[in-house]
Design a protein around this motif. Structure first.
Motif, PDB file in Angstrom:
ATOM      1  N   UNK A 488      99.179  14.778  16.531  1.00 22.54           N
ATOM      2  CA  UNK A 488     100.332  15.459  15.937  1.00 22.54           C
ATOM      3  C   UNK A 488     101.630  15.037  16.624  1.00 22.54           C
ATOM      4  N   UNK A 489     102.691  14.990  15.821  1.00 22.47           N
ATOM      5  CA  UNK A 489     104.051  14.777  16.303  1.00 22.47           C
ATOM      6  C   UNK A 489     104.804  16.082  16.118  1.00 22.47           C
ATOM      7  N   UNK A 490     105.388  16.604  17.185  1.00 27.96           N
ATOM      8  CA  UNK A 490     105.970  17.948  17.140  1.00 27.96           C
ATOM      9  C   UNK A 490     107.002  18.098  16.035  1.00 27.96           C
ATOM     10  N   UNK A 491     107.885  17.112  15.868  1.00 26.66           N
ATOM     11  CA  UNK A 491     108.919  17.210  14.839  1.00 26.66           C
ATOM     12  C   UNK A 491     108.307  17.246  13.445  1.00 26.66           C
ATOM     13  N   UNK A 492     107.242  16.465  13.236  1.00 27.54           N
ATOM     14  CA  UNK A 492     106.577  16.462  11.924  1.00 27.54           C
ATOM     15  C   UNK A 492     105.916  17.809  11.648  1.00 27.54           C
ATOM     16  N   UNK A 493     105.322  18.410  12.658  1.00 27.70           N
ATOM     17  CA  UNK A 493     104.695  19.720  12.478  1.00 27.70           C
ATOM     18  C   UNK A 493     105.734  20.774  12.110  1.00 27.70           C
ATOM     19  N   UNK A 494     106.907  20.708  12.741  1.00 29.77           N
ATOM     20  CA  UNK A 494     107.973  21.654  12.395  1.00 29.77           C
ATOM     21  C   UNK A 494     108.445  21.444  10.961  1.00 29.77           C
ATOM     22  N   UNK A 495     108.534  20.190  10.528  1.00 32.37           N
ATOM     23  CA  UNK A 495     108.914  19.902   9.136  1.00 32.37           C
ATOM     24  C   UNK A 495     107.881  20.467   8.163  1.00 32.37           C
ATOM     25  N   UNK A 496     106.596  20.348   8.508  1.00 30.05           N
ATOM     26  CA  UNK A 496     105.541  20.847   7.626  1.00 30.05           C
ATOM     27  C   UNK A 496     105.627  22.361   7.473  1.00 30.05           C
ATOM     28  N   UNK A 497     105.967  23.060   8.551  1.00 37.06           N
ATOM     29  CA  UNK A 497     106.138  24.512   8.462  1.00 37.06           C
ATOM     30  C   UNK A 497     107.188  24.855   7.411  1.00 37.06           C
ATOM     31  N   UNK A 498     108.329  24.176   7.461  1.00 39.04           N
ATOM     32  CA  UNK A 498     109.395  24.457   6.495  1.00 39.04           C
ATOM     33  C   UNK A 498     108.938  24.132   5.077  1.00 39.04           C
ATOM     34  N   UNK A 499     108.230  23.022   4.904  1.00 39.12           N
ATOM     35  CA  UNK A 499     107.721  22.663   3.576  1.00 39.12           C
ATOM     36  C   UNK A 499     106.878  23.787   2.993  1.00 39.12           C
ATOM     37  N   UNK A 500     106.056  24.411   3.816  1.00 40.21           N
ATOM     38  CA  UNK A 500     105.148  25.449   3.324  1.00 40.21           C
ATOM     39  C   UNK A 500     105.857  26.757   2.984  1.00 40.21           C
ATOM     40  N   UNK A 501     107.119  26.898   3.381  1.00 43.31           N
ATOM     41  CA  UNK A 501     107.853  28.124   3.029  1.00 43.31           C
ATOM     42  C   UNK A 501     108.562  28.025   1.685  1.00 43.31           C
ATOM     43  N   UNK A 502     108.732  26.805   1.159  1.00 46.16           N
ATOM     44  CA  UNK A 502     109.651  26.616   0.039  1.00 46.16           C
ATOM     45  C   UNK A 502     109.215  27.321  -1.239  1.00 46.16           C
ATOM     46  N   UNK A 503     107.925  27.308  -1.541  1.00 41.51           N
ATOM     47  CA  UNK A 503     107.487  27.874  -2.817  1.00 41.51           C
ATOM     48  C   UNK A 503     107.768  29.367  -2.895  1.00 41.51           C
ATOM     49  N   UNK A 504     107.696  30.069  -1.751  1.00 42.35           N
ATOM     50  CA  UNK A 504     107.965  31.509  -1.738  1.00 42.35           C
ATOM     51  C   UNK A 504     109.456  31.790  -1.582  1.00 42.35           C
ATOM     52  N   UNK A 505     110.086  31.155  -0.597  1.00 39.96           N
ATOM     53  CA  UNK A 505     111.491  31.469  -0.330  1.00 39.96           C
ATOM     54  C   UNK A 505     112.401  31.047  -1.471  1.00 39.96           C
ATOM     55  N   UNK A 506     112.052  29.960  -2.161  1.00 38.45           N
ATOM     56  CA  UNK A 506     112.888  29.543  -3.281  1.00 38.45           C
ATOM     57  C   UNK A 506     112.981  30.590  -4.369  1.00 38.45           C
ATOM     58  N   UNK A 507     111.918  31.370  -4.537  1.00 38.80           N
ATOM     59  CA  UNK A 507     111.911  32.394  -5.587  1.00 38.80           C
ATOM     60  C   UNK A 507     112.702  33.632  -5.215  1.00 38.80           C
ATOM     61  N   UNK A 508     113.041  33.775  -3.920  1.00 36.54           N
ATOM     62  CA  UNK A 508     113.829  34.942  -3.499  1.00 36.54           C
ATOM     63  C   UNK A 508     115.224  34.524  -3.030  1.00 36.54           C
ATOM     64  N   UNK A 509     115.598  33.277  -3.319  1.00 37.00           N
ATOM     65  CA  UNK A 509     116.941  32.820  -2.986  1.00 37.00           C
ATOM     66  C   UNK A 509     117.183  32.661  -1.516  1.00 37.00           C
ATOM     67  N   UNK A 510     116.185  32.162  -0.777  1.00 32.56           N
ATOM     68  CA  UNK A 510     116.321  32.003   0.669  1.00 32.56           C
ATOM     69  C   UNK A 510     115.802  30.642   1.100  1.00 32.56           C
ATOM     70  N   UNK A 511     116.219  30.217   2.281  1.00 32.57           N
ATOM     71  CA  UNK A 511     115.710  28.993   2.898  1.00 32.57           C
ATOM     72  C   UNK A 511     115.363  29.301   4.344  1.00 32.57           C
ATOM     73  N   UNK A 512     114.349  28.598   4.862  1.00 32.15           N
ATOM     74  CA  UNK A 512     113.921  28.801   6.237  1.00 32.15           C
ATOM     75  C   UNK A 512     114.897  28.135   7.193  1.00 32.15           C
ATOM     76  N   UNK A 513     115.310  28.873   8.218  1.00 29.73           N
ATOM     77  CA  UNK A 513     116.159  28.316   9.262  1.00 29.73           C
ATOM     78  C   UNK A 513     115.556  28.658  10.605  1.00 29.73           C
ATOM     79  N   UNK A 514     115.684  27.728  11.545  1.00 28.31           N
ATOM     80  CA  UNK A 514     115.138  27.908  12.881  1.00 28.31           C
ATOM     81  C   UNK A 514     116.199  28.455  13.812  1.00 28.31           C
TER      82      UNK A 514
END
Length: 514
Positions: A488-514
């Motif tokens: 694993x590459x730490x930066x890639x793992x962090x990117x994957x976390x954000x990818x997995x939030x999009x389907x839910x957060x997009x429907x409530x008008x939000x984006x993931x921020x660290x």
């Protein structure tokens, strides 16, 4: 009176009465019109989904929890409580508290549940227990000694009223009656008459359209830098031989949620959010739960376990995810890259081996087998790598014992399971709650179907005293994570976390921020 049938079971005159519904009702409209608690197990697939995925998305079930035979199993702060309506006391006993392990109490309740034949061919649901088992119940299988924060570790309801939709084009209403309880049976027969008149989809047409004005931030529990450091800490544990893979997760605090004037028709803003989620992201294991102070909106594509009434078992873990791209050629290239990714295949195979071991604890020796390995499936927002493991149970095995032996879902722990859970718990420093647990049913037929709780928004509300007054939001969280291996590459793992939030957060008008 079309297709009204009695299906008799061996439990003292208890049986399911069934009525075919025509036209097929809109389950979103029925849910919006419902007072009180409910569980909606909501299946769909995007256009172009693979044929192998279609059986997973054939059935949807909407249940009401306030019928006359209702019962409730709840486990919080290491204490089980069982609440039983009087007509069901002959099956489940009186309402009580119990300090035994949650899965032990659940096994007793399942043993007492009337055994009923499946009323609809091909569908395992024959009424029964519906709800969730939270991740922290993993302590009963050797996991970290935590409890959920601010809500129950488990909440299952015995339901005696449901609507089942077969997405090939049919629908039925089911209700429970019992010769020994004529008054309760009369109430359910009366409900069966009223449910055939489906509310118009226009009642909730506006709920599935439009987003909140502007875009808000869903703030991570930890910073991106801290998450990347935790990824490297997992890699250090792997280097030392303490694990092969660690499922490292975090959560995001999601703003908004609105207020409910009361729980009832068209007053649940969390259901409106769920309707937007499902419109943009069809998945086979979606769910909406309204259980006491919890509102759970899940867009999970992943099955944990299915146990059929004939004692066959199926597990379908997902490991390996890529974000969909708008350009068709680029999207196809991303899918092809996932299919041959050595890292993702290694992650998936590790969890397949873990689940084979989990199922061997309760299955007939020699029956555990891999049916499908590292197949890539496409959903509205992601491509994912899926495998399928099968097994057969010996006669008399409790479904609760099978679930306990495999709990929590291996795709949310890592391997070896106990060591990986301990590492993740130390680094995460907080309970996961509903997230990483399971949602689904334990049917009165003996069948079980449970999803893995991912892509799920969990809202905890403060219910008003006496059920009167506004319902305030206490917390709203979305969990996300990924499997960490030595490569694993730490930066890639962090990117994957954000990818997995999009389907839910997009429907409530939000984006993931660290």
């Amino acid at each position: 009176m079309d297709d009204l049938r009695d299906l008799t079971g061996p439990s003292a005159g208890a049986r399911i009465e069934v009525r075919r519904l025509d036209p097929v009702p809109d389950l979103g409209a029925l849910a919006a019109a419902a007072d009180g608690d409910l569980v909606w197990l909501d299946s769909a697939l995007p256009d172009g989904a693979p044929e192998a995925a279609r059986p997973r998305a054939r059935w949807s079930v909407l249940t009401w929890t306030d019928g006359p035979f209702a019962a409730r199993f709840r486990h919080q702060d290491r204490q089980a409580s069982v609440e039983v309506a009087a007509p069901a006391a002959g099956w489940f006993g009186s309402s009580s508290s119990d300090d035994r392990p949650a899965f032990t109490v659940l096994a007793d309740l399942l043993a007492r549940t009337p055994q009923l034949p499946e009323p609809i061919a091909g569908c395992g649901f024959a009424l029964g227990w519906v709800g969730f088992l939270g991740y922290e119940l993993g302590r009963e299988s050797g996991g970290p000694d935590r409890t959920a924060d601010g809500h129950a570790d488990a909440d299952l309801r015995f339901v005696d009223r449901a609507v089942v939709v077969d997405h090939t084009g049919d629908a039925w209403a089911l209700t429970l009656v019992a010769d020994a309880e004529p008054a309760a049976s009369a109430q359910n027969r009366a409900w069966l008459e009223t449910v055939t008149g489906s509310p118009s989809p226009a009642d909730v047409a506006d709920a599935a359209t439009g987003l909140p004005a502007g875009v808000s931030s869903a703030v991570g529990r930890t910073s991106r830098a801290d998450h990347e450091r935790a990824v490297d800490a997992c890699r250090a544990e792997i280097r030392e031989g303490n694990a092969f893979q660690v499922c490292l997760t975090t959560s995001f605090s999601v703003p908004g949620g609105g207020r409910e004037a009361r729980v009832g028709p068209r007053t649940d803003p969390h259901l409106s959010e769920y309707l937007r989620m499902r419109a943009s992201d069809p998945v086979p294991f979606g769910a909406y739960l309204r259980l006491g102070p919890l509102r759970v909106a899940s867009r999970s594509p992943e099955r944990f376990l299915r146990i059929a009434a004939d004692r066959t078992v199926l597990a379908e873990p997902i490991k390996g995810t890529r974000r969909r791209l708008a350009d068709a050629a680029a999207d196809a290239a991303v899918r092809d890259e996932l299919a041959v990714s050595a890292k993702d295949r290694a992650e998936n195979v590790m969890i397949v081996d873990l689940l084979r071991n989990d199922l061997l604890r309760t299955a007939i020796p020699g029956s555990v087998h891999v049916e499908r390995l590292c197949a890539v499936e496409t959903y509205a927002s992601v491509h994912q790598m899926v495998s399928t493991i099968g097994a057969v149970l010996p006669s008399g095995t409790s479904p609760a014992d099978v679930v306990r032996a495999a709990f929590p879902p291996g795709s949310m722990t890592g391997a070896p399971k106990i060591s990986a859970m301990a590492i993740a718990d130390r680094l995460e420093g907080a309970p996961r709650g509903v997230y990483s647990g399971t949602i689904g049913y334990f049917s009165a037929s003996g069948a079980v179907d449970l999803s893995v709780v991912i892509r799920t928004l969990v809202t905890v509300v403060d219910a008003p005293g006496g059920g009167v007054g506004p319902v305030e939001v206490r917390s709203r969280t979305l969990g996300a994570g990924g499997a960490v291996t030595w490569s694993s590459v730490a930066a890639d793992e962090a990117d994957e976390v954000v990818t997995k939030t999009r389907s839910v957060l997009g429907a409530v008008g939000a984006v993931a921020t660290w």
